[in-house]
Design an enzyme around this catalytic site. Structure first.
Site, mmCIF file in Angstrom:
data_model
loop_
_atom_site.group_PDB
_atom_site.id
_atom_site.type_symbol
_atom_site.label_atom_id
_atom_site.label_comp_id
_atom_site.label_asym_id
_atom_site.label_seq_id
_atom_site.Cartn_x
_atom_site.Cartn_y
_atom_site.Cartn_z
ATOM 1 N N SER A 650 0.637 -1.162 0.294
ATOM 2 C CA SER A 650 -0.030 -0.048 -0.221
ATOM 3 C C SER A 650 0.702 0.876 -0.189
ATOM 4 O O SER A 650 0.497 2.265 -0.064
ATOM 5 C CB SER A 650 -0.851 -0.087 1.650
ATOM 6 O OG SER A 650 -0.395 0.174 1.888
ATOM 7 N N LYS A 693 -5.732 5.155 8.099
ATOM 8 C CA LYS A 693 -4.811 5.787 7.548
ATOM 9 C C LYS A 693 -5.203 7.468 6.943
ATOM 10 O O LYS A 693 -4.228 8.403 7.398
ATOM 11 C CB LYS A 693 -4.436 5.708 6.331
ATOM 12 C CG LYS A 693 -4.142 4.288 6.489
ATOM 13 C CD LYS A 693 -3.842 3.473 4.703
ATOM 14 C CE LYS A 693 -2.178 2.447 5.021
ATOM 15 N NZ LYS A 693 -2.613 1.315 3.550
#
Length: 802
Positions: A650, A693
Site C-alpha cells: 500500500s 490511515k
C-alpha cells in the site's frame, strides 16, 4: 483536482429508513440476520436422513454460529419423533457384559422405581418369611425326613455288621471304620493274630462284603442329600414365589409391550432363587459389598442403571463445552471398599453422545481435536453407528484392572462442529475421513449488503439482542449510529458487519452508560460514549506513538515542500485496536545503471508483498523512461525511522512519487499524505485500512501545529466506497480545513503532490518540456549525451581502437 464531497466521506443512516421510534416496536428476529447460505446448509443437513451428513460450521468467532444453530434447532426440530431412555441392567449369565434396554422416553425411570419398590419389599419380607415358624417347620421336617432315612440305612448296615461280629463306626461325613469284635471290645493286633487263619479269613471276607454294602448305602445317602437339596430349593422357590411371584407378574403385565424388559424380569425371577443368600447374608463384609450402592439400600445386581433419561418427548439438543474422552463417550466408575476395587453395570456413566442420541450434538472443533483419542473415537462411533464404552486407560492399555464390557448403544446423531476456516482446511487436507463424515459445510458470512431493507432487518436483529440480553431498548437514532458503526467495522459504506459478538458488546456497554445516566432508553449519546470508552481503553500504544510525533522524536513534516520525501500511511494493530500512522518515505538519486535499491528488502525488513510492490514500480519507471535507451540514474528507497518489519504494497504509490520527485528534482507537498498500490500500467489499486490511515494523518496534522486548510490525504478512487470516517475528520472537511482526494492513475497523484502536470507522451514518445515526466526525460537525455561524449573521448585517447 477536486476533493471528495462530504456524503462520500461518511454514509449516514437516514432516519426515514428506520420507521420506528424505539426497538420496543420491532418484532425480534427468530433467526440470525444475513446468514441465508449457512441456514440453507443447516436446513439441508438436518433434513437428510442418511449418515455422514454432519455439519461443520465455518466462520470466525463471534459471528453467532452457535446461537444460530440453537435458535434454528429450537424452531425447526420435529418434536413428534419418539425419544428413548437407555438403561443398563445386570446380565446374570455373563456379569462382564451388562445388557442394554431401550425404552420409550420416561419409561426408564419408571422401571427403576418399580424395581426399587419390589426390592425394598423383598429386602424386608424375604428374611421375615424365611425366619418364620411355618417355613422353618417345613424345612425342619424335610431335614428330619432325610436324616431319618440316612440313619435307617446306616442302622441296617450296622445290624448286619453286628451279626457278623463287626463293629461299624461312622466318623466325619463319608468317613467310616469297620472293626472285628472280640466279645464286647474290638480285637487288638495281638488278639487278632492269635486267631486261627480260618477265623481271620472269615473276618476279612465279612468286612469286604460289609464294605461293599456300606459303599452302596453311602451312594444312596449322597443321592438323598441331593434330593434333599433339590427339595429344599423347591421349598425356597415356592416360598419366594409366594412372596414375589405376583409382584413380578404385575410388572411383566405392566411392561408386556417391551419384550426386553419382560425377558429381564423373568431372569430376575430365576436369579432371586439362586441368590437368596444376598437377602439372608449374615457376614457383614460380604453383605457390605453386595449392598454398596451409593443411593438406596438394595442389592446392586437388581439395580436399574438409567443411562439416559428423556424428560420430554422433544428431540435432544446437547452442547458439549468440554469434549474430553469420558465426557463424550461415557465411562465406568470403580468403587474401592476396604482395599478391594470392584465395578459393575450400575457404575456405568453416560457421555454427551448418549444424551444427544436421537438428536443433535454441538461442539467446538478445536476443543475436540485438542483432546487425546477423542477425534478418532468420534469418527469410529459415527462410522459404526454405535457407542462403545471403553475406559481411556484401556485405550492406552495402561491398566490391567478388571473391567466390564457393556453392550454397545446404537447411535443416531447429527453432529455440528464449530470452527474456523484454517482448521476446516487442515482437516480436509489431512483427514481422508473428514469429508465423508462431515459432508455439509455451513459457511458463515462476515458481512451483508447495506440496503434500506437490510438496515431494517439489522434493527430487528438489534432488538432481538436487546430482548435476549435484557438490556434497555434503543431509540431509532441509537440504532442508526450502531448501523453506521457496523458499516465502519465492515470497512465499506454499503456493507454491514455480521460480527454479532461485537454488536452485543457495544449494546451492553451502551446500556451501562444509559443506566449510569439514569436514562430509560439507549440513545445515540450513550452509543457514542460506549465507542469512545472502548477506544480510550485500547489506545495506550497509539498515544505513545502520537507523543513521539508531538515531541519531534518521530520526524514528520505536514507543511512546505521537500524533494524526494513523501508522507506515506500505515496501519498498526494492537490486539484488535487498529490506528493509522504517518511514515516518511524518502528516495535519493545517483548515477548508476537504472536500478532501484529497496533498503527495506536488502536489510531483510521488507516482506514479500512490499518487495513485489517495489519491483512493480521499478518496471513502471523503466517502461516510461528506459524503453529505447538505458537509464543512467539509480535510486534508493526507504521508510525512515522504521525499526521493524514492513509488509504490504500500500506504500508503492508513495514510493513511486518519492522516486519521481528525486528523479525530477521537483519538491513534494508535505501537507498531503498518500496511500495506494500501483500496477505495471500505472493504475492505482485499492488498499486496506483506509479510514485509519486518513484519521492517522489528520491526527498527525493536529499534533504538528493544527490544520492549515491545505492538508489532506490522497487515496485510490476504488477505496472511496470504504470511507466511514470519524466525525471529527468529517467536521474538518465540512469546514474546508481537511480534504480527501481520489486518484485512479499515477499521473493524477504526481500532479497533486508535485504541483505540476505529469505530462502525456506524444506520438514520438516525447513529454511536454514543463511537465514532470518531461523534466525527467530531459535530465536523462543530458546524462546519456554526457555518457556518449565520455565514450568518444575515451575512444580518441586510445589509439589501439583505430
Amino acid at each position: 483536482m477536486k476533493s471528495l464531497p462530504l456524503h462520500q466521506l461518511y454514509k449516514a443512516c437516514v432516519l426515514k429508513d428506520l420507521p420506528f421510534k424505539t426497538t420496543r416496536q420491532l418484532e425480534p428476529l427468530a433467526e440470525i440476520v444475513g446468514q441465508n447460505r449457512a441456514q440453507e446448509a443447516v436446513r439441508f443437513a438436518l433434513a437428510m436422513p442418511h449418515g455422514g451428513y454432519n455439519v461443520y460450521a465455518v466462520g470466525r468467532n463471534g459471528l453467532g454460529k452457535r446461537t444460530m444453530m440453537l435458535r434454528y434447532l429450537e424452531h425447526h426440530v420435529d418434536t413428534l419423533q419418539q425419544s428413548h431412555d437407555w438403561c443398563y441392567v445386570a446380565n446374570f449369565e455373563e456379569p462382564r457384559n451388562p445388557k442394554l434396554l431401550q425404552l420409550p422416553g420416561g419409561m426408564g425411570t419408571q422401571l427403576k422405581q418399580d424395581m426399587e419398590k419390589l426390592m425394598t419389599r423383598l429386602v424386608k419380607t424375604i428374611p421375615q418369611t424365611f425366619d418364620s415358624d411355618s417355613f422353618l417347620e417345613r424345612s425342619e421336617q424335610l431335614k428330619n425326613e432325610y436324616g431319618k432315612k440316612q440313619e435307617d440305612e446306616l442302622a441296617k448296615v450296622a445290624a448286619q455288621a453286628k451279626r457278623k461280629k463287626v463293629s461299624l463306626t461312622v466318623t466325619t461325613p463319608g468317613g467310616y471304620r469297620l472293626v472285628a469284635m472280640n466279645g464286647d471290645g474290638p480285637h487288638t493286633a495281638e488278639s487278632f493274630q492269635a486267631l486261627t487263619e480260618e477265623q481271620r479269613d472269615k473276618f476279612e471276607d465279612s468286612i469286604n462284603k460289609l464294605e461293599k454294602k456300606l459303599r452302596q448305602a453311602l451312594r444312596k445317602m449322597a443321592d438323598w442329600e441331593q434330593e434333599y437339596a433339590d427339595k429344599q430349593q423347591a421349598l425356597n422357590q415356592e416360598t419366594l414365589e409366594g412372596i414375589s411371584g405376583h409382584q413380578i407378574d404385575e410388572l411383566v403385565e405392566k411392561y408386556r409391550e417391551q419384550p426386553d424388559v419382560v425377558a429381564y424380569l423373568e431372569a430376575v425371577r430365576k436369579d432371586l432363587v439362586e441368590n437368596l443368600d444376598i437377602f439372608l447374608e449374615d457376614d457383614e463384609e460380604q453383605a457390605a459389598i453386595a449392598w454398596a450402592a451409593l443411593d438406596k439400600r438394595m442389592p446392586r445386581r437388581y439395580l436399574i442403571n438409567v443411562l439416559v433419561h428423556q424428560k420430554t418427548n422433544e428431540v435432544p439438543v446437547v452442547v458439549e463445552d468440554n469434549p474430553t474422552y469420558h465426557n463424550l463417550f461415557g465411562y465406568v466408575e470403580n468403587v474401592t471398599y476396604k482395599g478391594t476395587v470392584f465395578t459393575d453395570f450400575s457404575l456405568i456413566r453416560s457421555g454427551s453422545l448418549h444424551r444427544a442420541n436421537g438428536g443433535y450434538l454441538l461442539m467446538d472443533a478445536i476443543k475436540v481435536l485438542e483432546q487425546p483419542f477423542v477425534w478418532d473415537g468420534l469418527k469410529r462411533a459415527l462410522r459404526s453407528k454405535s457407542i462403545q464404552i471403553n475406559s481411556l486407560e484401556r485405550e492406552l492399555t495402561l491398566s490391567g484392572t478388571i473391567s466390564i464390557e457393556p453392550e454397545a448403544v446404537p447411535l443416531n446423531v447429527k453432529i455440528v462442529l464449530f470452527g474456523d476456516r484454517e482448521t476446516w482446511m487442515l482437516l480436509q487436507e489431512y483427514d481422508s475421513e473428514f469429508a465423508e463424515l462431515f459432508r455439509v459445510t455451513a459457511d458463515f458470512e462476515n458481512e451483508m449488503y447495506r440496503t434500506e431493507e437490510s438496515q431494517l432487518l439489522y434493527a430487528k436483529f438489534i432488538s432481538s439482542l436487546v430482548v435476549e440480553k435484557k438490556l434497555l431498548h434503543c431509540t431509532n437514532k441509537a440504532v442508526a449510529r450502531i448501523i453506521e458503526h457496523s458499516a465502519r467495522m465492515a470497512d465499506h459504506q454499503d456493507r454491514l458487519s455480521l460480527h454479532a459478538a461485537d454488536i452485543a458488546n457495544l449494546l451492553r456497554e451502551s446500556d451501562f452508560w444509559a443506566r449510569q445516566a439514569g436514562a430509560k432508553l439507549i440513545s445515540e449519546v450513550h452509543v457514542e460514549r460506549a465507542l469512545e470508552s472502548a477506544r480510550y481503553r485500547s489506545s495506550r500504544i497509539r498515544d505513545q506513538f502520537y507523543d513521539s510525533i508531538r515531541d519531534g522524536s518521530t520526524l514528520v513534516t505536514t507543511t512546505g515542500t521537500c524533494v524526494g520525501q513523501v508522507n506515506a500511511l500505515s496501519v498498526l494493530s494492537t490486539g484488535g485496536f487498529e490506528f493509522g500512522l504517518s511514515n516518511r518515505v524518502t528516495a535519493s538519486c545517483y548515477y548508476g545503471d537504472g536500478g532501484v535499491m529497496d533498503i527495506e528488502r536488502d536489510v531483510k525488513l521488507g516482506g514479500n508483498i512490499h518487495s513485489k510492490g517495489v519491483m512493480i514500480l521499478s518496471s513502471w519507471l523503466a517502461s516510461h523512461f528506459a524503453v529505447n535507451d538505458p537509464m543512467h540514474l539509480s535510486a534508493s528507497l526507504t521508510f525512515e525511522q522504521n525499526y521493524g518489519e514492513v509488509d504490504g504494497d500500500s506504500a508503492s504509490l508513495a514510493e513511486l512519487c518519492a522516486l519521481i520527485s528525486a528523479l525530477s528534482g521537483i519538491p513534494v507537498r508535505q501537507d498531503l499524505a498518500i496511500t495506494g498500490s500501483v500496477n505495471q500500467f500505472g493504475e492505482v489499486q485499492p488498499i486496506g485500512g483506509v479510514n485509519e490511515k486518513v484519521e492517522g494523518f489528520y491526527a498527525t496534522c493536529e499534533l504538528k501545529g493544527g490544520l492549515t486548510g491545505s492538508q489532506g490525504v490522497i487515496i485510490p478512487t476504488t477505496n472511496v466506497q470504504n470511507l466511514m470516517l470519524d466525525s471529527e475528520v468529517v467536521q474538518a472537511a465540512r469546514a474546508g480545513r481537511f480534504a480527501v482526494y481520489p486518484v485512479a492513475r499515477v499521473e493524477e497523484a504526481i500532479t497533486l503532490l508535485l504541483g505540476k502536470p505529469a505530462g502525456k507522451a506524444d506520438e514520438k514518445g516525447r513529454y511536454p518540456k514543463q511537465s514532470v515526466f518531461g523534466i525527467i526525460q530531459q535530465r536523462l537525455e543530458k546524462m546519456r549525451e554526457h555518457e556518449r561524449q565520455e565514450h568518444a573521448r575515451d575512444d580518441h585517447k586510445d589509439p589501439s581502437i583505430h
